[in-house]
Design a protein around this motif. Structure first.
Motif, PDB file in Angstrom:
ATOM      1  N   PRO A 162       0.799  -1.231   0.000  1.00 53.09           N
ATOM      2  CA  PRO A 162       0.000   0.000   0.000  1.00 53.09           C
ATOM      3  C   PRO A 162       0.830   1.280   0.000  1.00 53.09           C
ATOM      4  O   PRO A 162       0.312   2.343  -0.294  1.00 53.09           O
ATOM      5  CB  PRO A 162      -0.830  -0.122   1.281  1.00 53.09           C
ATOM      6  N   VAL A 163       2.117   1.204   0.334  1.00 48.15           N
ATOM      7  CA  VAL A 163       2.979   2.384   0.342  1.00 48.15           C
ATOM      8  C   VAL A 163       3.796   2.465  -0.943  1.00 48.15           C
ATOM      9  O   VAL A 163       3.852   3.510  -1.592  1.00 48.15           O
ATOM     10  CB  VAL A 163       3.908   2.376   1.573  1.00 48.15           C
ATOM     11  N   GLU A 164       4.437   1.367  -1.321  1.00 46.02           N
ATOM     12  CA  GLU A 164       5.238   1.310  -2.544  1.00 46.02           C
ATOM     13  C   GLU A 164       4.721   0.154  -3.413  1.00 46.02           C
ATOM     14  O   GLU A 164       4.944  -1.004  -3.084  1.00 46.02           O
ATOM     15  CB  GLU A 164       6.718   1.109  -2.198  1.00 46.02           C
ATOM     16  N   PRO A 165       4.023   0.461  -4.523  1.00 44.77           N
ATOM     17  CA  PRO A 165       3.390  -0.601  -5.323  1.00 44.77           C
ATOM     18  C   PRO A 165       4.384  -1.609  -5.894  1.00 44.77           C
ATOM     19  O   PRO A 165       4.005  -2.763  -6.154  1.00 44.77           O
ATOM     20  CB  PRO A 165       2.698   0.181  -6.444  1.00 44.77           C
ATOM     21  N   ASN A 166       5.641  -1.239  -6.085  1.00 50.21           N
ATOM     22  CA  ASN A 166       6.611  -2.171  -6.651  1.00 50.21           C
ATOM     23  C   ASN A 166       7.082  -3.223  -5.658  1.00 50.21           C
ATOM     24  O   ASN A 166       7.685  -4.215  -6.055  1.00 50.21           O
ATOM     25  CB  ASN A 166       7.830  -1.407  -7.179  1.00 50.21           C
ATOM     26  N   LEU A 167       6.843  -3.002  -4.374  1.00 46.85           N
ATOM     27  CA  LEU A 167       7.297  -3.936  -3.345  1.00 46.85           C
ATOM     28  C   LEU A 167       6.153  -4.883  -2.981  1.00 46.85           C
ATOM     29  O   LEU A 167       5.116  -4.447  -2.473  1.00 46.85           O
ATOM     30  CB  LEU A 167       7.775  -3.177  -2.093  1.00 46.85           C
ATOM     31  N   LEU A 168       6.366  -6.160  -3.251  1.00 49.27           N
ATOM     32  CA  LEU A 168       5.349  -7.172  -2.963  1.00 49.27           C
ATOM     33  C   LEU A 168       5.947  -8.261  -2.077  1.00 49.27           C
ATOM     34  O   LEU A 168       7.104  -8.644  -2.240  1.00 49.27           O
ATOM     35  CB  LEU A 168       4.836  -7.802  -4.263  1.00 49.27           C
ATOM     36  N   TRP A 169       5.117  -8.762  -1.154  1.00 47.81           N
ATOM     37  CA  TRP A 169       5.517  -9.845  -0.261  1.00 47.81           C
ATOM     38  C   TRP A 169       4.556 -11.019  -0.446  1.00 47.81           C
ATOM     39  O   TRP A 169       3.367 -10.816  -0.717  1.00 47.81           O
ATOM     40  CB  TRP A 169       5.463  -9.403   1.209  1.00 47.81           C
ATOM     41  N   ALA A 170       5.053 -12.216  -0.280  1.00 47.97           N
ATOM     42  CA  ALA A 170       4.196 -13.394  -0.353  1.00 47.97           C
ATOM     43  C   ALA A 170       4.699 -14.457   0.604  1.00 47.97           C
ATOM     44  O   ALA A 170       5.897 -14.775   0.625  1.00 47.97           O
ATOM     45  CB  ALA A 170       4.162 -13.950  -1.777  1.00 47.97           C
ATOM     46  N   GLY A 171       3.778 -14.983   1.405  1.00 48.55           N
ATOM     47  CA  GLY A 171       4.104 -16.107   2.262  1.00 48.55           C
ATOM     48  C   GLY A 171       3.699 -17.393   1.580  1.00 48.55           C
ATOM     49  O   GLY A 171       2.635 -17.466   0.959  1.00 48.55           O
ATOM     50  N   SER A 172       4.540 -18.426   1.692  1.00 47.76           N
ATOM     51  CA  SER A 172       4.252 -19.694   1.024  1.00 47.76           C
ATOM     52  C   SER A 172       4.541 -20.840   1.980  1.00 47.76           C
ATOM     53  O   SER A 172       4.981 -20.631   3.112  1.00 47.76           O
ATOM     54  CB  SER A 172       5.100 -19.822  -0.241  1.00 47.76           C
ATOM     55  N   GLU A 173       4.328 -22.052   1.480  1.00 46.03           N
ATOM     56  CA  GLU A 173       4.656 -23.227   2.275  1.00 46.03           C
ATOM     57  C   GLU A 173       6.162 -23.383   2.462  1.00 46.03           C
ATOM     58  O   GLU A 173       6.618 -24.101   3.337  1.00 46.03           O
ATOM     59  CB  GLU A 173       4.093 -24.484   1.598  1.00 46.03           C
ATOM     60  N   LEU A 174       6.954 -22.704   1.624  1.00 55.43           N
ATOM     61  CA  LEU A 174       8.415 -22.855   1.667  1.00 55.43           C
ATOM     62  C   LEU A 174       9.099 -21.545   2.001  1.00 55.43           C
ATOM     63  O   LEU A 174      10.191 -21.255   1.520  1.00 55.43           O
ATOM     64  CB  LEU A 174       8.928 -23.398   0.331  1.00 55.43           C
ATOM     65  N   GLY A 175       8.469 -20.699   2.781  1.00 60.56           N
ATOM     66  CA  GLY A 175       9.133 -19.492   3.242  1.00 60.56           C
ATOM     67  C   GLY A 175       8.515 -18.211   2.724  1.00 60.56           C
ATOM     68  O   GLY A 175       7.427 -18.198   2.138  1.00 60.56           O
ATOM     69  N   LEU A 176       9.241 -17.119   2.942  1.00 63.83           N
ATOM     70  CA  LEU A 176       8.788 -15.778   2.584  1.00 63.83           C
ATOM     71  C   LEU A 176       9.504 -15.318   1.319  1.00 63.83           C
ATOM     72  O   LEU A 176      10.711 -15.512   1.176  1.00 63.83           O
ATOM     73  CB  LEU A 176       9.084 -14.802   3.737  1.00 63.83           C
ATOM     74  N   TRP A 177       8.737 -14.678   0.408  1.00 64.28           N
ATOM     75  CA  TRP A 177       9.276 -14.240  -0.869  1.00 64.28           C
ATOM     76  C   TRP A 177       9.017 -12.751  -1.048  1.00 64.28           C
ATOM     77  O   TRP A 177       8.046 -12.202  -0.516  1.00 64.28           O
ATOM     78  CB  TRP A 177       8.649 -15.036  -2.021  1.00 64.28           C
ATOM     79  N   VAL A 178       9.904 -12.101  -1.775  1.00 63.51           N
ATOM     80  CA  VAL A 178       9.800 -10.654  -1.947  1.00 63.51           C
ATOM     81  C   VAL A 178      10.083 -10.308  -3.405  1.00 63.51           C
ATOM     82  O   VAL A 178      10.923 -10.927  -4.071  1.00 63.51           O
ATOM     83  CB  VAL A 178      10.771  -9.905  -0.993  1.00 63.51           C
ATOM     84  N   TRP A 179       9.351  -9.312  -3.919  1.00 64.49           N
ATOM     85  CA  TRP A 179       9.573  -8.746  -5.239  1.00 64.49           C
ATOM     86  C   TRP A 179       9.861  -7.256  -5.086  1.00 64.49           C
ATOM     87  O   TRP A 179       9.178  -6.569  -4.328  1.00 64.49           O
ATOM     88  CB  TRP A 179       8.333  -8.887  -6.130  1.00 64.49           C
ATOM     89  N   LEU A 180      10.851  -6.761  -5.777  1.00 64.00           N
ATOM     90  CA  LEU A 180      11.148  -5.323  -5.787  1.00 64.00           C
ATOM     91  C   LEU A 180      10.713  -4.657  -7.090  1.00 64.00           C
ATOM     92  O   LEU A 180      10.893  -3.455  -7.262  1.00 64.00           O
ATOM     93  CB  LEU A 180      12.652  -5.090  -5.573  1.00 64.00           C
ATOM     94  N   ASP A 181      10.143  -5.452  -8.015  1.00 61.77           N
ATOM     95  CA  ASP A 181       9.776  -4.926  -9.335  1.00 61.77           C
ATOM     96  C   ASP A 181       8.358  -5.334  -9.717  1.00 61.77           C
ATOM     97  O   ASP A 181       8.078  -5.674 -10.851  1.00 61.77           O
ATOM     98  CB  ASP A 181      10.767  -5.395 -10.395  1.00 61.77           C
TER      99      ASP A 181
END
Length: 371
Positions: free
Chosen positions: A1-20
């Motif tokens: 909600p602050v920076e649209p390019n930053l996305l986070w996702a929780g999965s069965e195999l850990g935490l993932w991040v996108w900067l683009d």
């Protein structure tokens, strides 16, 4: 909600991040294990991300604003060393809680966030600098905290390897060093005084590369009402107490050096003939007698407990604390005058006699200069 390019996702195999915005993803593995991440909660005030897991309790990723800045402009590290905007912090006290204090392995506890202000910086990808992974070699990054006058109050050391790194400033200044003191800065060694609430400056340095100065704000504990005038008065007395403590330490080391020198000569004289041994033993006894009569360490030691406790409060110093500092100062002045007279008198004569007897093993001990 602050920076649209930053996305986070929780999965069965850990935490993932996108900067683009999802074009390229990578696993976020800074202390977070590859377990199912079931819930993500963003804390707006502190810019933290809380990660709820299945099997490993929860994690808090403190201050994700550097990642927001990277997501907004992937070129922030292209110019080399970069210092991210530091958060503000509070001078505060944390009391012990009831319950387990020495639980051993009987109670699960997560790692606690480092106290103070977390300062983040980035090193551009590229050619590796020798020693960059270490915090104590040439490639390390120095993070300096400065006051309004440009004086460096504290220097922290962090990794110089490519990537984003973080050091923690505990809101304390560097403890002024004492000659020959190697314990300052150790994990369980003495710590410097806590800064008063104010705005400070921070910069990062790696080799010849220096970042611009960033403001960092230190706020007072909102639960405690103490005026800035009282805080400044307390800090002035703390500084005076630290000055006296350094003099006390130096005085102790001078007297110990004198005793060790006399003892060393006595040990060497055991195998010497009487005509060599007896005059030197008498000269050594004269040094120890003068040390016992003219250098009163106990007079200053009476007030060390009060001086040591000056940092336990923020309010204006009391009359008893002021008197303790004044009396310790006076006692130290008398003791230093006595030890300087000893070094220039009886101890100098002792060294001369030992030298004439070809015992050149006694080191010269310098007088103390009051500052």
């Amino acid at each position: 909600p602050v920076e649209p390019n930053l996305l986070w996702a929780g999965s069965e195999l850990g935490l993932w991040v996108w900067l683009d915005r999802g074009a390229n993803w990578q696993q976020f593995a800074h202390g977070i294990t590859a377990v199912p991440e079931r819930s993500l909660v963003r804390l707006r005030r502190d810019h933290d991300l809380v990660v709820g897991t299945f099997g490993r309790a929860l994690y808090v990723i403190d201050d994700i604003r550097p990642l927001r800045e990277l997501a907004a402009s992937r070129g922030v590290l292209a110019a080399g060393l970069h210092l991210f905007e530091p958060p503000h912090g509070w001078v505060r006290r944390t009391r012990a809680v009831d319950g387990y204090h020495f639980s051993g392995a009987s109670l699960f506890k997560g790692e606690t966030r480092a106290p103070g202000i977390l300062i983040s910086y980035g090193v551009a990808p590229g050619e590796r600098v020798e020693g960059a992974e270490s915090t104590g070699e040439a490639g390390a990054v120095r993070v300096e905290i400065l006051d309004d006058d440009g004086q460096v109050l504290r220097t922290l050391s962090g990794s110089g390897a490519p990537g984003v790194h973080r050091v923690a400033w505990d809101l304390r200044e560097t403890l002024p060093s004492v000659e020959g003191d190697e314990a300052a800065g150790a994990r369980f060694g003495p710590t410097g005084p806590e800064v008063v609430p104010a705005t400070y400056r921070v910069r990062a340095i790696q080799g010849s590369d220096t970042t611009a100065l960033h403001a960092v704000e230190v706020l007072p504990d909102p639960r405690v009402e103490v005026s800035m005038m009282d805080r400044v008065a307390r800090r002035a007395l703390i500084d005076e107490g630290l000055r006296l403590t350094r003099q006390w330490t130096l005085l102790q080391r001078r007297t110990e050096a004198v005793r060790e020198a006399v003892d060393e000569v006595r040990e060497l004289l055991r195998s010497q003939p009487d005509e060599v041994r007896e005059p030197l033993e008498e000269a050594g006894d004269a040094v120890l007698d003068a040390l016992a009569e003219d250098v009163d360490l106990e007079a200053a030691a009476r007030y060390r407990r009060v001086v040591f406790g000056l940092q336990s409060s923020w309010d204006a110093p009391g009359e008893g604390e002021r008197l303790a500092v004044e009396r310790m100062d006076a006692a130290l002045a008398t003791a230093i005058e006595g030890v300087n007279a000893l070094l220039e008198g009886a101890f100098a004569d002792f060294r001369r006699q030992v030298s004439e007897a070809r015992f050149d093993l006694v080191p010269e001990v310098e007088p103390i200069v009051r500052r």
